[in-house]
Scaffold this motif. Structure first.
Motif, PDB file in Angstrom:
ATOM      1  N   SER A 115      10.625  -5.081   0.446  1.00 16.11           N
ATOM      2  CA  SER A 115      11.190  -6.392   0.126  1.00 16.11           C
ATOM      3  C   SER A 115      12.702  -6.325   0.295  1.00 16.11           C
ATOM      4  CB  SER A 115      10.854  -6.776  -1.318  1.00 16.11           C
ATOM      5  OG  SER A 115      11.752  -7.756  -1.813  1.00 16.11           O
ATOM      6  N   HIS A 116      13.276  -7.290   1.042  1.00 16.66           N
ATOM      7  CA  HIS A 116      14.724  -7.301   1.250  1.00 16.66           C
ATOM      8  C   HIS A 116      15.464  -7.267  -0.082  1.00 16.66           C
ATOM      9  CE1 HIS A 116      14.477  -7.992   5.537  1.00 16.66           C
ATOM     10  NE2 HIS A 116      13.755  -9.067   5.355  1.00 16.66           N
ATOM     11  N   PHE A 117      15.140  -8.233  -0.945  1.00 14.65           N
ATOM     12  CA  PHE A 117      15.884  -8.382  -2.191  1.00 14.65           C
ATOM     13  C   PHE A 117      15.761  -7.133  -3.048  1.00 14.65           C
ATOM     14  CE2 PHE A 117      16.074  -9.498  -6.689  1.00 14.65           C
ATOM     15  CZ  PHE A 117      17.326 -10.103  -6.759  1.00 14.65           C
ATOM     16  N   ARG A 118      14.547  -6.627  -3.216  1.00 14.83           N
ATOM     17  CA  ARG A 118      14.354  -5.483  -4.108  1.00 14.83           C
ATOM     18  C   ARG A 118      14.981  -4.205  -3.531  1.00 14.83           C
ATOM     19  NH1 ARG A 118      15.059  -3.034  -8.411  1.00 14.83           N
ATOM     20  NH2 ARG A 118      13.660  -1.293  -8.852  1.00 14.83           N
ATOM     21  N   SER A 119      14.841  -3.981  -2.235  1.00 10.99           N
ATOM     22  CA  SER A 119      15.423  -2.778  -1.651  1.00 10.99           C
ATOM     23  C   SER A 119      16.949  -2.821  -1.695  1.00 10.99           C
ATOM     24  CB  SER A 119      14.936  -2.583  -0.215  1.00 10.99           C
ATOM     25  OG  SER A 119      15.229  -1.278   0.237  1.00 10.99           O
ATOM     26  N   GLN A 120      17.528  -3.997  -1.463  1.00 12.35           N
ATOM     27  CA  GLN A 120      18.979  -4.127  -1.611  1.00 12.35           C
ATOM     28  C   GLN A 120      19.385  -3.830  -3.044  1.00 12.35           C
ATOM     29  OE1 GLN A 120      20.048  -8.037  -0.246  1.00 12.35           O
ATOM     30  NE2 GLN A 120      19.611  -7.575   1.898  1.00 12.35           N
ATOM     31  N   GLU A 121      18.607  -4.310  -3.986  1.00 19.50           N
ATOM     32  CA  GLU A 121      18.890  -4.073  -5.402  1.00 19.50           C
ATOM     33  C   GLU A 121      18.859  -2.578  -5.728  1.00 19.50           C
ATOM     34  OE1 GLU A 121      15.908  -5.214  -8.534  1.00 19.50           O
ATOM     35  OE2 GLU A 121      17.461  -6.677  -9.032  1.00 19.50           O
ATOM     36  N   ILE A 122      17.894  -1.860  -5.152  1.00 21.40           N
ATOM     37  CA  ILE A 122      17.798  -0.415  -5.381  1.00 21.40           C
ATOM     38  C   ILE A 122      19.035   0.287  -4.830  1.00 21.40           C
ATOM     39  CG2 ILE A 122      16.518   1.655  -4.699  1.00 21.40           C
ATOM     40  CD1 ILE A 122      13.964  -0.106  -4.859  1.00 21.40           C
ATOM     41  N   TRP A 123      19.443  -0.060  -3.611  1.00 20.12           N
ATOM     42  CA  TRP A 123      20.651   0.540  -3.023  1.00 20.12           C
ATOM     43  C   TRP A 123      21.892   0.185  -3.841  1.00 20.12           C
ATOM     44  CZ3 TRP A 123      21.906   3.324   1.578  1.00 20.12           C
ATOM     45  CH2 TRP A 123      20.805   3.720   2.356  1.00 20.12           C
ATOM     46  N   GLN A 124      21.937  -1.004  -4.386  1.00 20.76           N
ATOM     47  CA  GLN A 124      23.143  -1.476  -5.073  1.00 20.76           C
ATOM     48  C   GLN A 124      23.250  -0.981  -6.513  1.00 20.76           C
ATOM     49  OE1 GLN A 124      22.752  -5.687  -4.486  1.00 20.76           O
ATOM     50  NE2 GLN A 124      23.373  -5.586  -2.331  1.00 20.76           N
ATOM     51  N   TYR A 132      14.640  -1.035 -13.171  1.00 20.22           N
ATOM     52  CA  TYR A 132      15.498  -2.193 -12.952  1.00 20.22           C
ATOM     53  C   TYR A 132      16.758  -2.057 -13.805  1.00 20.22           C
ATOM     54  CZ  TYR A 132      11.493  -4.227 -10.602  1.00 20.22           C
ATOM     55  OH  TYR A 132      10.458  -4.452  -9.729  1.00 20.22           O
ATOM     56  N   LEU A 133      17.912  -2.047 -13.140  1.00 19.38           N
ATOM     57  CA  LEU A 133      19.188  -1.898 -13.807  1.00 19.38           C
ATOM     58  C   LEU A 133      20.009  -3.176 -13.669  1.00 19.38           C
ATOM     59  CD1 LEU A 133      20.139   1.705 -12.591  1.00 19.38           C
ATOM     60  CD2 LEU A 133      19.020   1.051 -14.728  1.00 19.38           C
ATOM     61  N   ARG A 134      20.750  -3.503 -14.698  1.00 17.52           N
ATOM     62  CA  ARG A 134      21.516  -4.753 -14.713  1.00 17.52           C
ATOM     63  C   ARG A 134      22.827  -4.646 -13.955  1.00 17.52           C
ATOM     64  NH1 ARG A 134      22.149  -6.939 -20.670  1.00 17.52           N
ATOM     65  NH2 ARG A 134      23.135  -8.611 -19.464  1.00 17.52           N
ATOM     66  N   ASN A 135      23.443  -3.470 -14.002  1.00 17.53           N
ATOM     67  CA  ASN A 135      24.759  -3.300 -13.389  1.00 17.53           C
ATOM     68  C   ASN A 135      24.684  -2.421 -12.149  1.00 17.53           C
ATOM     69  OD1 ASN A 135      25.977  -4.869 -15.340  1.00 17.53           O
ATOM     70  ND2 ASN A 135      26.532  -3.129 -16.634  1.00 17.53           N
ATOM     71  N   GLY A 136      25.590  -2.662 -11.216  1.00 17.52           N
ATOM     72  CA  GLY A 136      25.630  -1.904  -9.975  1.00 17.52           C
ATOM     73  C   GLY A 136      26.303  -0.556 -10.154  1.00 17.52           C
ATOM     74  N   TRP A 137      26.073   0.333  -9.180  1.00 21.60           N
ATOM     75  CA  TRP A 137      26.622   1.688  -9.303  1.00 21.60           C
ATOM     76  C   TRP A 137      28.147   1.694  -9.203  1.00 21.60           C
ATOM     77  CZ3 TRP A 137      28.818   4.982  -5.380  1.00 21.60           C
ATOM     78  CH2 TRP A 137      28.891   4.406  -4.101  1.00 21.60           C
ATOM     79  N   LEU A 138      28.710   0.823  -8.372  1.00 22.15           N
ATOM     80  CA  LEU A 138      30.162   0.763  -8.261  1.00 22.15           C
ATOM     81  C   LEU A 138      30.782   0.048  -9.457  1.00 22.15           C
ATOM     82  CD1 LEU A 138      30.403  -0.044  -4.455  1.00 22.15           C
ATOM     83  CD2 LEU A 138      31.081   2.105  -5.570  1.00 22.15           C
ATOM     84  N   GLY A 139      30.078  -0.949  -9.988  1.00 28.45           N
ATOM     85  CA  GLY A 139      30.538  -1.597 -11.214  1.00 28.45           C
ATOM     86  C   GLY A 139      30.578  -0.616 -12.375  1.00 28.45           C
ATOM     87  N   ARG A 140      29.573   0.247 -12.465  1.00 26.34           N
ATOM     88  CA  ARG A 140      29.550   1.257 -13.526  1.00 26.34           C
ATOM     89  C   ARG A 140      30.691   2.261 -13.336  1.00 26.34           C
ATOM     90  NH1 ARG A 140      23.988   1.308 -12.067  1.00 26.34           N
ATOM     91  NH2 ARG A 140      24.000   3.528 -11.524  1.00 26.34           N
ATOM     92  N   TYR A 141      30.944   2.624 -12.077  1.00 19.92           N
ATOM     93  CA  TYR A 141      32.065   3.522 -11.798  1.00 19.92           C
ATOM     94  C   TYR A 141      33.385   2.905 -12.254  1.00 19.92           C
ATOM     95  CZ  TYR A 141      35.992   5.169  -8.998  1.00 19.92           C
ATOM     96  OH  TYR A 141      37.230   5.583  -8.604  1.00 19.92           O
TER      97      TYR A 141
END
Length: 385
Positions: A115-124, A132-141
């Motif tokens: 799924s486009h949306f879900r796979s993008q979410e996993i990468w992000q 399922y995580l609420r915040n992105g990896w760069l936002g957490r950084y």
């Protein structure tokens, strides 16, 4: 204040050029230097066909599985160990020849999602496939790295917000057009008698401060470098201007859509790769000539690749694909095995490199940051830098 007046006020404050939620808490901050190294991400939305981007042209199974969309030896450049770039990527090939581009082959993750949306979410977010995580990896950084709220610590030059930059604190901005990102807090409404509307004033103050810093950086950058007039060319031109103007952002993000090539792939894909090539090569030459490419690491990726076998004139959603890393004193290597077309999982490539290990390498080697602090516990992928 009624809802209509509130919406009018916020539209005036933002000039229609940014996404407001990131400024909810940005009333006061300082633009302290956060070090020299910055990361730039180019996300190819739709699932870029990696097999026709960095091509295993010598593999007879590639020719067999893709009778209608295969590329021949004459269609690829920079041939090396059975692989080569799509001929539209002459600029990227030149960057590789200069030693400034690393290819990571077969990048993906376990239990891939198509799924486009879900796979993008996993990468992000760097989540597991069933997490399922609420915040992105760069936002957490940025949450950990920023001592104070810095709205321009992360810059997303795009039409919509990007989950990768979402954190608990508003340390990023989404800007559609940096030339239009100017604010005017003059409003016909008197807010002094509305103590309950502090959040409105906070939004306005944060918006104005961010605008001032961006305009200051653009002015400092000086004369613009020539870029193609494509959407991506404009976006990368703005990012380069902000970098040259010393905005002090640690992370820049942008995207390009149109890679969901279910049909008419040969022509469509060539056009999209040409847009990527021309914009990225201009960005590279611009920052290289300014002596800044060693401080900037550009990462080009997509949420997944395409199926190995073509489906008529196109391809369906797949799994693993190459990731390209430019600049940042990378070693200019091709890392990972060539795509193994004889060993597939339900017709799809099996990933060789977990993208989270790539992120761990970027954080550790480029930003001097411990990836485990933001929940990335994958080992650092070695050999990139």
């Amino acid at each position: 204040m009624n809802r209509r007046n509130f919406m009018t006020f916020t539209a005036t404050a933002s000039s229609g050029a940014m996404m407001l939620p990131n400024f909810l808490k940005a009333a006061a901050h300082k633009y302290a230097s956060m070090g020299e190294q910055s990361l730039v991400f180019l996300q190819l939305d739709g699932g870029n066909d990696g097999l026709n981007t960095y091509v295993p042209f010598e593999d007879p199974l590639y020719q067999e599985y893709r009778p209608t969309i295969k590329l021949s030896a004459d269609d690829v450049i920079n041939k090396n160990k059975g692989m080569g770039f799509h001929q539209a990527l002459k600029g990227l090939a030149a960057i590789q020849q200069a030693g400034d581009l690393t290819v990571l082959q077969n990048v993906g993750y376990p239990e891939p999602v198509k799924s486009h949306f879900r796979s993008q979410e996993i990468w992000q977010t760097c989540s597991k496939s069933n997490e399922y995580l609420r915040n992105g990896w760069l936002g957490r950084y940025l949450d950990v790295q920023c001592d104070d709220i810095i709205p321009t610590a992360g810059m997303n030059v795009d039409r919509i917000d990007n989950l990768a930059l979402k954190g608990s604190e508003p340390n990023s901005i989404t800007v559609r057009d940096v030339n239009r990102f100017k604010t005017n807090l003059q409003t016909e409404m008197d807010l002094s008698g509305h103590p309950s509307l502090d959040f409105v004033r906070t939004i306005a103050a944060g918006t104005q401060d961010g605008s001032k810093e961006i305009q200051k950086a653009l002015k400092k950058a000086g004369q613009e470098y020539g870029y193609p007039k494509s959407a991506l060319g404009v976006q990368l031109k703005w990012i380069a201007q902000l970098i040259k103007g010393e905005l002090n952002s640690k992370v820049y993000y942008t995207s390009l859509g149109g890679f969901d090539t279910h049909n008419n792939q040969l022509g469509t894909h060539a056009r999209k790769l040409t847009e990527v090539n021309d914009a990225v090569f201009s960005f590279y030459k611009n920052l290289k000539s300014a002596g800044l490419m060693e401080r900037i690491t550009l990462v080009i990726f997509s949420e997944f690749g395409r199926r190995v076998k073509n489906n008529g004139s196109g391809t369906d959603h797949g799994t693993a694909a190459p990731v390209f890393i430019i600049g940042g004193k990378n070693r200019g290597r091709v890392l990972g095995k060539n795509p193994d077309l004889a060993n597939l999982s339900d017709g799809d490539l099996i990933h060789d490199i977990d993208f989270r290990s790539v992120y761990a390498s970027l954080l550790k080697n480029k930003l001097d940051f411990d990836p485990s602090l933001i929940g990335i516990n994958n080992s650092v992928y070695s050999g990139i830098f």
